[in-house]
Scaffold this active site. Structure first.
Site, PDB file in Angstrom:
ATOM      1  N   GLY A  15     -38.049 -34.683  51.527  1.00  0.00           N
ATOM      2  CA  GLY A  15     -37.817 -33.746  50.231  1.00  0.00           C
ATOM      3  C   GLY A  15     -38.984 -34.538  49.344  1.00  0.00           C
ATOM      4  N   CYS A  16     -38.432 -34.261  48.298  1.00  0.00           N
ATOM      5  CA  CYS A  16     -39.258 -34.506  47.135  1.00  0.00           C
ATOM      6  C   CYS A  16     -39.568 -35.612  47.729  1.00  0.00           C
ATOM      7  CB  CYS A  16     -38.428 -34.514  45.730  1.00  0.00           C
ATOM      8  SG  CYS A  16     -39.301 -35.173  43.734  1.00  0.00           S
ATOM      9  N   PHE A  17     -41.662 -36.195  47.003  1.00  0.00           N
ATOM     10  CA  PHE A  17     -42.099 -36.963  47.383  1.00  0.00           C
ATOM     11  C   PHE A  17     -41.510 -37.720  46.365  1.00  0.00           C
ATOM     12  CE2 PHE A  17     -45.734 -34.375  47.059  1.00  0.00           C
ATOM     13  CZ  PHE A  17     -45.673 -34.372  45.187  1.00  0.00           C
ATOM     14  N   TRP A  18     -41.300 -37.768  45.153  1.00  0.00           N
ATOM     15  CA  TRP A  18     -41.084 -38.845  44.274  1.00  0.00           C
ATOM     16  C   TRP A  18     -40.203 -39.794  44.315  1.00  0.00           C
ATOM     17  CZ3 TRP A  18     -39.735 -35.123  39.523  1.00  0.00           C
ATOM     18  CH2 TRP A  18     -41.557 -34.357  38.597  1.00  0.00           C
ATOM     19  N   CYS A  19     -39.045 -39.582  45.223  1.00  0.00           N
ATOM     20  CA  CYS A  19     -38.278 -39.646  45.857  1.00  0.00           C
ATOM     21  C   CYS A  19     -38.520 -41.011  47.199  1.00  0.00           C
ATOM     22  CB  CYS A  19     -37.221 -39.552  45.808  1.00  0.00           C
ATOM     23  SG  CYS A  19     -36.287 -38.532  44.231  1.00  0.00           S
TER      24      CYS A  19
END
Length: 321
Positions: A15-19
């Site tokens: 999913g979101c690579f920020w996380c």
């Protein structure tokens, strides 16, 4: 190249690579964690292009790590605890092909370990639905724009708001800290160990296993077995609890504010298991004066002569100086 200096790559889409950066970052043996795009059919895609769902790429992180310090199996353990592996359509509030989960393996050894890890997770019945996370051959990896690197550090407020709004943490808490998990811990630990590590209890001074233990060895997390403290850093604090000037590796011990008892203190937790350890004070030996006061019940001591047999031979250098 010396075996202990060897590095490898691991690539995970979740999913979101920020996380997906913070949980791996700054652990011992982790050289770098880069956000980027992989698995698609275009070269050098941009964030906007990947978001159109036309390039075939997914958001992913690529980790450069030292397997002698942090084995691939541990990376897999962390990875599964960051995602919903039963969701084909994205992750949490981020929907679409570019947010799907996948493990991109760089060799057959990684493939075998990833397949075994996935099978074990399915067999555990932790998730009622089938595990749909794919295991795929590693493809060209393109680093994301500078804005997206280390986002949790460069945009801490935005990161925290996004993470909270995504629902990721609530999902993971539900599935990885369930009543069944707590029951397993109660069976694994003594009553005192459970109360200390899970409910922040404090064991009696001078009436605990390691306050006066000064043989050479390594103190590991009683739950996960992660190496936390060394006898080389142990000192007699006259407090009645085992005390250390610092951890074996800072990345494995997390600090957090503790407002209990009517005062502000710094509590210590084992980063990967979440176990409560004790408190950090600043009345220790010079020059740093750091005093990691830890409950014996949160630790297990492995003597120097047993380190090799326990897979901790790399820490002998700390004890032979």
């Amino acid at each position: 190249m010396d075996e202990k200096d060897r590095t490898e790559l691991a690539t995970f889409a979740g999913g979101c690579f920020w996380c997906m950066v913070k949980p791996f970052d700054e652990l011992p043996g982790i050289v770098s964690v880069v956000s980027g795009y992989t698995g698609g059919h275009t070269d050098n895609p941009t964030y906007g292009e990947v978001g159109t769902e036309t390039t075939g790429h997914v958001e992913a992180v690529q980790i450069t790590y030292e397997p002698e310090l942090f084995p691939y199996e541990r990376l897999l353990d962390i990875y599964w605890q960051l995602i919903d592996p039963t969701d084909k359509g994205g992750q949490f509030m981020d929907r679409g092909y570019s947010y799907r989960t996948a493990i991109f393996v760089h060799n057959e050894e990684q493939r075998a370990k990833a397949e075994a890890s996935k099978a074990a997770l399915q067999a555990s019945k932790r998730f009622k639905d089938p595990i749909v996370t794919e295991i795929l051959p590693a493809a060209p990896f393109y680093s994301a724009e500078a804005l997206h690197q280390d986002y949790y550090k460069t945009h801490p407020l935005d990161y925290k708001l996004y993470l909270k709004g995504s629902g990721r943490d609530e999902f993971l808490e539900q599935h990885w800290n369930s009543p069944e998990d707590q029951k397993r811990l109660r069976n694994q630990l003594t009553r005192l160990q459970y109360e200390v590590t899970q409910h922040k209890a404090t064991e009696p001074p001078y009436e605990n296993a390691y306050w006066n233990e000064f043989h050479d060895g390594i103190y590991v997390d009683v739950i996960s077995g992660d190496p936390l403290f060394s006898s080389a850093d142990k000192f007699d604090s006259a407090s009645g609890w085992p005390s250390f000037t610092g951890p074996v590796a800072g990345g494995l011990v997390r600090r957090e504010a503790d407002y209990s008892g009517g005062e502000v203190r710094t509590a210590l937790r084992s980063r990967l298991s979440g176990a409560y350890l004790g408190h950090l004070f600043f009345d220790g030996p010079e020059p740093a004066k750091q005093h990691y006061r830890v409950n014996s019940a949160a630790l297990r001591f492995i003597p120097k002569e047993e380190l090799e047999a326990n897979g901790l031979g790399r820490y002998l250098v700390l004890l032979n100086g």
